[in-house]
Enzyme design. Structure first.
Site, PDB file in Angstrom:
ATOM      1  N   ARG A  66       0.841  -1.211   0.000  1.00 16.46           N
ATOM      2  CA  ARG A  66       0.000   0.000   0.000  1.00 16.46           C
ATOM      3  C   ARG A  66       0.875   1.261   0.000  1.00 16.46           C
ATOM      4  NH1 ARG A  66      -1.878   1.615   4.670  1.00 16.46           N
ATOM      5  NH2 ARG A  66      -2.436  -0.454   5.398  1.00 16.46           N
ATOM      6  N   TYR A 118     -17.345  15.484 -15.842  1.00 18.69           N
ATOM      7  CA  TYR A 118     -17.790  14.087 -15.874  1.00 18.69           C
ATOM      8  C   TYR A 118     -18.873  13.869 -14.808  1.00 18.69           C
ATOM      9  CZ  TYR A 118     -17.769   9.099 -14.855  1.00 18.69           C
ATOM     10  OH  TYR A 118     -18.160   7.814 -14.588  1.00 18.69           O
ATOM     11  N   ASP A 192      -8.176  17.965 -14.854  1.00 16.08           N
ATOM     12  CA  ASP A 192      -8.438  16.599 -15.283  1.00 16.08           C
ATOM     13  C   ASP A 192      -8.065  16.538 -16.766  1.00 16.08           C
ATOM     14  OD1 ASP A 192      -9.589  14.264 -16.275  1.00 16.08           O
ATOM     15  OD2 ASP A 192     -11.296  14.332 -14.904  1.00 16.08           O
ATOM     16  N   LYS A 217      -8.834   5.511 -19.528  1.00 16.69           N
ATOM     17  CA  LYS A 217      -9.131   5.989 -20.877  1.00 16.69           C
ATOM     18  C   LYS A 217      -7.879   5.907 -21.773  1.00 16.69           C
ATOM     19  CE  LYS A 217     -13.135   6.664 -19.045  1.00 16.69           C
ATOM     20  NZ  LYS A 217     -12.914   6.884 -17.652  1.00 16.69           N
TER      21      LYS A 217
HETATM   22  O1  P1T Z   1     -13.949   5.760 -14.330  1.00 16.15           O
HETATM   23  P1  P1T Z   1     -12.802   6.316 -13.571  1.00 16.15           P
HETATM   24  O2  P1T Z   1     -11.482   5.699 -13.950  1.00 16.15           O
HETATM   25  O3  P1T Z   1     -13.024   6.337 -12.102  1.00 16.15           O
HETATM   26  O4  P1T Z   1     -12.641   7.843 -14.038  1.00 16.15           O
HETATM   27  C1  P1T Z   1     -13.592   8.817 -13.781  1.00 16.15           C
HETATM   28  C2  P1T Z   1     -13.477   9.931 -14.789  1.00 16.15           C
HETATM   29  C3  P1T Z   1     -12.813  11.087 -14.458  1.00 16.15           C
HETATM   30  N1  P1T Z   1     -12.651  12.104 -15.333  1.00 16.15           N
HETATM   31  C4  P1T Z   1     -13.148  12.025 -16.575  1.00 16.15           C
HETATM   32  C5  P1T Z   1     -12.968  13.181 -17.510  1.00 16.15           C
HETATM   33  C6  P1T Z   1     -13.817  10.887 -16.994  1.00 16.15           C
HETATM   34  O5  P1T Z   1     -14.283  10.843 -18.247  1.00 16.15           O
HETATM   35  C7  P1T Z   1     -14.006   9.802 -16.079  1.00 16.15           C
HETATM   36  C8  P1T Z   1     -14.755   8.572 -16.446  1.00 16.15           C
HETATM   37  N2  P1T Z   1     -15.596   8.746 -17.554  1.00 16.15           N
HETATM   38  C9  P1T Z   1     -16.409   7.800 -18.105  1.00 16.15           C
HETATM   39  C10 P1T Z   1     -16.512   6.552 -17.647  1.00 16.15           C
HETATM   40  C11 P1T Z   1     -17.185   8.258 -19.279  1.00 16.15           C
HETATM   41  O6  P1T Z   1     -17.739   7.431 -20.020  1.00 16.15           O
HETATM   42  O7  P1T Z   1     -17.248   9.478 -19.493  1.00 16.15           O
END
Ligand code: P1T
Length: 408
Positions: A66, A118, A192, A217
């Site tokens: 961790r 998001y 972000d 992504k």
């Molecule tokens: O899904 P996660 O890895 O927890 O990420 C969240 C997140 C944060 N910031 C942005 C700009 C994002 O697009 C996302 C996750 N977005 C999707 C799952 C979507 O389909 O837009």
């Protein structure tokens, strides 16, 4: 367990970096000499704990996974280099990295966040963080004056996306950072960077304090890892966030670190091709009689095209279009696609299409969605790496099925 700060050496990749992105992504942190067997490909160290020859003496550099892990270190060093950052930390999801930033705040603090964000970030800030006595003002950060106007004496954090999800609005990162820091130099500005990836945009160079990624992504790019990351230059911020990472425990598993580290190796070639295909899709849709409007920062028709040219090295692979008609047409269009898949998420090699009003942004109230312009005809496309002609043929047949001539 002992305090974590002495248990590992943080990534300082940028001090010994390579001049170009693709080389950084392939070589930074990967030196085979760090392994006794001189493996070219990083080892996956699944061990959760590490032998100590004497209590609290870590001759191997690690104590407990961790707090630090050899595979995670390789990946975090590479991430830092890709983002032009001194330090990087990896988390079990994008939202876990968001949560870790929020965990540095206290009850009574205030956040300014871009209104088009998001849906999961919106939900977390307004429905979870709000219960902890931390308030958030959602403002249109595409105008930095709105950020300046929203800052209060207790504002500790400004959170922006650029481009935003889903409307692809841009924030002038430098102007927003200047506005926040001139109001109070201690305000932390987080960008972000998920939609642009480290390949196209370096927010730290523009004045942001932290870059956040949903690694899920483009950065991983293969749709098989959920992950998040924070990158920064300040040692003080790194120490705070490392403490939170260790204390809260939302770390990325060694196997996922290995996978995401592998994904970074092809980020440069993938992003170039995502953008090439996105341009083709955006131009095709913009000229299409069954489409009302297209939003893509690379098109001169984007209201902030000039900022997009100035702020990053490219425009990314996300395209938004508003098709003619209503919800019925959107549903038929999405279910008629054969190469694009109807699914949430983005940034993978495969093309995806979704309806934010009913899917990724359904947790936002109808009233807010209407105010923002997230209508039932807004289709979000994550343009993948398939052959351009196959993508355009697919869009053409689905548009023809969905939008009748009577609506033209
Ligand atoms: O899904 P996660 O890895 O927890 O990420 C969240 C997140 C944060 N910031 C942005 C700009 C994002 O697009 C996302 C996750 N977005 C999707 C799952 C979507 O389909 O837009």
């Amino acid at each position: 367990m002992a305090e974590p700060s002495a248990k590992r050496s943080p990534a300082e990749a940028s001090e010994e970096g390579f001049p170009h992105f693709a080389t950084q992504a392939i070589h930074s942190g990967q030196d085979p000499d760090q392994w006794r067997c001189q493996a070219m490909i990083p080892l996956i160290s699944l061990s959760t704990t590490f032998k100590q020859n004497s209590p609290a003496v870590l001759s191997g550099g690690y104590e407990y996974t961790r707090g630090g892990n050899p595979t995670r270190k390789v990946y975090e060093d590479c991430l830092a280099a890709c983002e032009n950052a001194k330090y990087a930390l990896s988390f079990s999801s994008g939202l876990a990295s968001c949560m870790s930033v929020i965990n540095t705040l206290s009850s009574g603090d205030h956040i300014v966040c871009c209104d088009d964000v998001y849906g999961g970030t919106n939900r977390y800030l307004n429905r979870v963080v709000a219960r902890m006595g931390i308030t958030t003002s959602m403002v249109d950060c595409s105008n930095a004056d709105n950020v300046a106007a929203a800052i209060k004496p207790n504002t500790k954090l400004v959170w922006i996306e650029s481009p935003t999800n889903p409307l692809l609005k841009l924030c002038d990162i430098k102007a927003v950072a200047d506005a926040a820091h001139s109001a109070n130099k201690d305000i932390i500005v987080v960008t972000d960077n998920t939609f642009m990836s480290s390949y196209f945009q370096h927010p730290l160079d523009l004045g942001a304090d932290i870059v956040m990624h949903s690694i899920t992504k483009y950065m991983n790019g293969h749709g098989d890892v959920l992950g998040g990351a924070l990158c920064m230059n300040s040692k003080d911020l790194y120490d705070k966030l490392y403490f939170v990472q260790y204390a809260v425990g939302a770390v990325q598993s060694p196997f996922d670190c290995y996978m995401a580290n592998r994904g970074l190796k092809t980020l440069a070639v993938r992003m170039k091709q995502h953008q090439k295909n996105a341009f083709a899709v955006a131009r095709f849709l913009e000229a299409h009689s069954r489409v009302e409007r297209v939003v893509y920062p690379g098109l001169p028709s984007h209201p902030q095209h000039e900022l997009a040219c100035r702020q990053g090295k490219g425009f990314g692979g996300m395209v938004v279009c508003f098709i003619k008609g209503g919800l019925e047409q959107s549903k038929t269009f999405l279910s008629s696609l054969k190469v694009f898949t109807l699914a949430e998420s983005l940034g993978g090699f495969e093309s995806l299409a979704e309806l934010p009003s009913r899917m990724t942004h359904a947790s936002i109230t109808q009233e807010e969605r209407t105010k923002l312009g997230i209508s039932d005809t807004l289709i979000r496309l994550s343009v993948g790496l398939e052959e351009e002609e196959d993508l355009l043929t697919d869009l053409e047949q689905a548009l023809k099925k969905a939008v009748p001539d009577s609506l033209l």
